[in-house]
Design a protein around this motif. Structure first.
Motif, PDB file in Angstrom:
ATOM      1  N   ASP A 116      11.765   7.692  -0.668  1.00 42.92           N
ATOM      2  CA  ASP A 116      11.463   6.408  -1.296  1.00 42.92           C
ATOM      3  C   ASP A 116      10.002   6.007  -1.081  1.00 42.92           C
ATOM      4  O   ASP A 116       9.396   5.374  -1.935  1.00 42.92           O
ATOM      5  CB  ASP A 116      12.383   5.317  -0.739  1.00 42.92           C
ATOM      6  N   ASN A 117       9.461   6.340   0.108  1.00 45.80           N
ATOM      7  CA  ASN A 117       8.073   5.994   0.418  1.00 45.80           C
ATOM      8  C   ASN A 117       7.823   4.513   0.122  1.00 45.80           C
ATOM      9  O   ASN A 117       6.854   4.145  -0.540  1.00 45.80           O
ATOM     10  CB  ASN A 117       7.126   6.882  -0.392  1.00 45.80           C
ATOM     11  N   THR A 118       8.699   3.678   0.637  1.00 41.75           N
ATOM     12  CA  THR A 118       8.732   2.252   0.292  1.00 41.75           C
ATOM     13  C   THR A 118       7.485   1.508   0.749  1.00 41.75           C
ATOM     14  O   THR A 118       7.020   1.689   1.870  1.00 41.75           O
ATOM     15  CB  THR A 118       9.955   1.605   0.969  1.00 41.75           C
ATOM     16  N   ARG A 119       6.995   0.686  -0.160  1.00 43.45           N
ATOM     17  CA  ARG A 119       5.952  -0.269   0.233  1.00 43.45           C
ATOM     18  C   ARG A 119       6.671  -1.602   0.434  1.00 43.45           C
ATOM     19  O   ARG A 119       6.971  -2.301  -0.535  1.00 43.45           O
ATOM     20  CB  ARG A 119       4.889  -0.378  -0.859  1.00 43.45           C
ATOM     21  N   GLN A 146      11.538  -0.883   4.959  1.00 41.90           N
ATOM     22  CA  GLN A 146      12.258   0.376   4.823  1.00 41.90           C
ATOM     23  C   GLN A 146      13.075   0.663   6.081  1.00 41.90           C
ATOM     24  O   GLN A 146      12.721   0.253   7.184  1.00 41.90           O
ATOM     25  CB  GLN A 146      11.299   1.533   4.536  1.00 41.90           C
ATOM     26  N   ARG A 151      11.504  -1.553   9.217  1.00 42.55           N
ATOM     27  CA  ARG A 151      10.097  -1.863   9.456  1.00 42.55           C
ATOM     28  C   ARG A 151       9.439  -2.173   8.118  1.00 42.55           C
ATOM     29  O   ARG A 151       9.748  -1.548   7.097  1.00 42.55           O
ATOM     30  CB  ARG A 151       9.398  -0.682  10.130  1.00 42.55           C
ATOM     31  N   THR A 157       6.456  -1.742   5.897  1.00 42.48           N
ATOM     32  CA  THR A 157       5.322  -0.805   5.875  1.00 42.48           C
ATOM     33  C   THR A 157       4.029  -1.457   5.407  1.00 42.48           C
ATOM     34  O   THR A 157       2.990  -0.797   5.373  1.00 42.48           O
ATOM     35  CB  THR A 157       5.620   0.413   4.972  1.00 42.48           C
ATOM     36  N   THR A 158       4.076  -2.745   5.051  1.00 42.94           N
ATOM     37  CA  THR A 158       2.810  -3.422   4.710  1.00 42.94           C
ATOM     38  C   THR A 158       2.227  -4.153   5.924  1.00 42.94           C
ATOM     39  O   THR A 158       1.096  -4.625   5.869  1.00 42.94           O
ATOM     40  CB  THR A 158       3.000  -4.440   3.572  1.00 42.94           C
ATOM     41  N   ASP A 162       3.656  -3.113   9.378  1.00 45.40           N
ATOM     42  CA  ASP A 162       4.145  -2.321  10.511  1.00 45.40           C
ATOM     43  C   ASP A 162       5.004  -3.138  11.473  1.00 45.40           C
ATOM     44  O   ASP A 162       5.264  -2.715  12.598  1.00 45.40           O
ATOM     45  CB  ASP A 162       2.985  -1.650  11.278  1.00 45.40           C
TER      46      ASP A 162
END
Lengths: 100, 416
Positions: free
Chosen positions: A47-50, A53, A71, A73-74, A76
């Protein structure tokens, strides 16, 4: 460096952990029975979610156990950590639009 | 375009530096273009330039959500080399390296390409075997690479400590044609040259959606500056490739990680080449400003924050201090991170997609800068011909399904 809350040991510094990538990926029970595309997706597509995730971590230099985490990912920032087998918590159940 | 020459620099210099114009226009987006490029880094700007220059497609827009070259193009450590293991990779990266050699002349812009030699150290028996295999494979593919003994490595790079360390240097692979270039100048040079051929470079314009016709083909893009129609869209969005391509329903085998780099205070010229070590994980060169430019590894987790953990940079500095004891008392000036899109086999994807009219150039991971001219050149070809150039034909999205990996990950086993 992240501070990660192991569900078994409590908060520990990131170097004690190993990241295990996207969580809740299910290996097809009988790989020979799924299509090539399904098998490819299992192996390689992520997915490599922004945004929020679910991901796996292992407390490799601690209790040695796997667990999952939510977490963003924008930022951390960890929203939750939870044990393997438990469902993804509500905190990130509907991440909606990623933050900009 | 105002051409640069020694004479023009001298003339302006003697007359108070008056009369310089902006290097590229800042146009409002038009309602439609023949091709829209998403991403204004070196690869995207170069793609627009080659579309205009080599394929006569000049009605092109480059959309950049921030500023030109503000992403990974301005965040890398500027190392250029082509000594990859597999023939497909060596062909792609060497295509780029050959273009670097004449890029400043072609663009009339000094990209400061400096083929000062890239030396990759071997510290273990395994390293030595892998490095020698790389040397042989490269030479068979017509790419220069040579094996140096520890003493020869020391002679080529005198600051190197080859002996009294935890992982003594057992030898090194040297590519003499490798080196560095000025990363900002690459973005600016391509922007200026593309602009002069009629390409619209539109900064502060973020793509928020991809429009498609009823038959599924691309109709254009939605942006923070309005709707732009285009029959062909090329996405060159580096760490955000997954995000942009999802707008068209295309899922990619990518994960985006932070990768950090940092520079020291500037010192006089002390470091003659580029040195990389995969085993202790550090790479270093000296910029023309005098700063030592040092790269670290990726963080362990995916992220879009453009920053990473301090323990990652500390680890790289420990390796640098052991390999080059003379740098132990240097202070670091700045550190930063970029978001790199990594494929499972550490090779890029430069290809058509299942969506007609939509093309993607992504997955350069930790090593895309070196490929900038070659990547842009073959991607422009792919868009212009609706099919790949022979050089990028193996770098498809379908190779993961079909098992035709170009497995530089296994070949290097580290970031590269």
């Amino acid at each position: 460096m992240l501070l990660i809350n192991c569900p078994y040991c409590g908060e520990r510094p990131e170097p004690e952990f190993v990241n295990g990538g996207q969580a809740h990926l299910v290996r097809p029970r009988r790989p020979a029975d799924v299509s090539t595309q399904e098998w490819t997706d299992y192996l390689y597509r992520r997915d490599n979610t922004r945004g929020v995730q679910a991901e796996r971590w292992r407390h490799a230099r601690g209790c040695g156990r796997f667990f999952n985490a939510l977490r963003d990912t924008t930022t951390d920032q960890f929203l939750a950590t939870y044990k393997v087998g438990e469902p993804r918590p509500d905190a990130g159940a509907a991440p909606g639009e990623p933050r900009r | 375009m105002q051409p640069f020459s020694a004479l023009s620099l001298l003339k302006r210099g003697l007359t108070g530096q008056h009369g310089w114009r902006a290097q590229w226009r800042s146009p409002e987006p038009k309602p439609s273009y023949d091709v829209v490029i998403v991403g204004g880094g070196g690869h995207g700007l170069g793609t627009a330039y080659y579309l205009a220059r080599e394929h006569g497609i000049r009605h092109v827009a480059v959309l950049e959500k921030g500023w030109i070259g503000g992403g990974n193009t301005g965040r890398n450590t500027t190392v250029i080399r082509s000594n990859y293991l597999f023939p497909e990779s060596a062909a792609l990266y060497d295509h780029a390296l050959r273009m670097w050699e004449s890029l400043a002349q072609e663009l009339n812009y000094n990209v400061m390409f400096s083929p000062r030699g890239v030396m990759m150290l071997a510290h273990t028996v395994h390293d030595e075997q892998v490095s020698r295999r790389h040397v042989h494979a490269n030479r068979a593919a017509g790419v220069d690479n040579e094996w140096l003994t520890p003493a020869e490595a020391k002679a080529f790079c005198p600051p190197l400590n080859i002996g009294d360390i935890r992982y003594p240097v057992r030898g090194a692979a040297l590519q003499r044609r490798g080196g560095t270039a000025r990363h900002d100048a690459v973005a600016w040079g391509y922007a200026r040259a593309a602009d002069s051929l009629g390409v619209d470079i539109i900064e502060n314009c973020e793509v928020t959606g991809i429009h498609r016709h009823d038959d599924g083909s691309v109709a254009g893009v939605e942006t923070t500056r309005g709707t732009i129609r285009a029959p062909r869209v090329g996405v060159v969005a580096a760490g955000h490739s997954s995000v942009v391509m999802k707008m068209a329903g295309v899922e990619l085998p990518l994960e985006s990680y932070p990768l950090q780099a940092f520079v020291s205070e500037p010192v006089k010229p002390v470091f003659p080449c580029v040195v990389m070590s995969n085993t202790v994980h550090a790479y270093i060169s000296q910029s023309d400003k005098g700063e030592l430019v040092i790269g670290a590894g990726t963080d362990a987790y995916t992220s879009y924050t453009q920053r990473g953990g301090l323990h990652i940079t500390a680890h790289a500095l420990e390796a640098i201090c052991e390999l080059f004891p003379m740098f132990r008392r240097l202070r670091m000036l700045r550190s930063w991170g970029g978001i790199v899109d990594v494929t499972p086999d550490r090779s890029p994807i430069i290809a058509r997609t299942p969506v007609p009219g939509l093309y993607v150039n992504c997955g350069w991971g930790t090593g895309g800068f070196k490929a900038t001219p070659g990547s842009a050149h073959v991607f422009a070809w792919t868009i212009a011909h609706d099919g790949p150039h022979p050089i990028n034909a193996p770098f498809t999205l379908e190779r993961f399904r079909d098992g035709n990996l170009i497995d530089e990950a296994a070949a290097a086993a580290v970031a590269h």
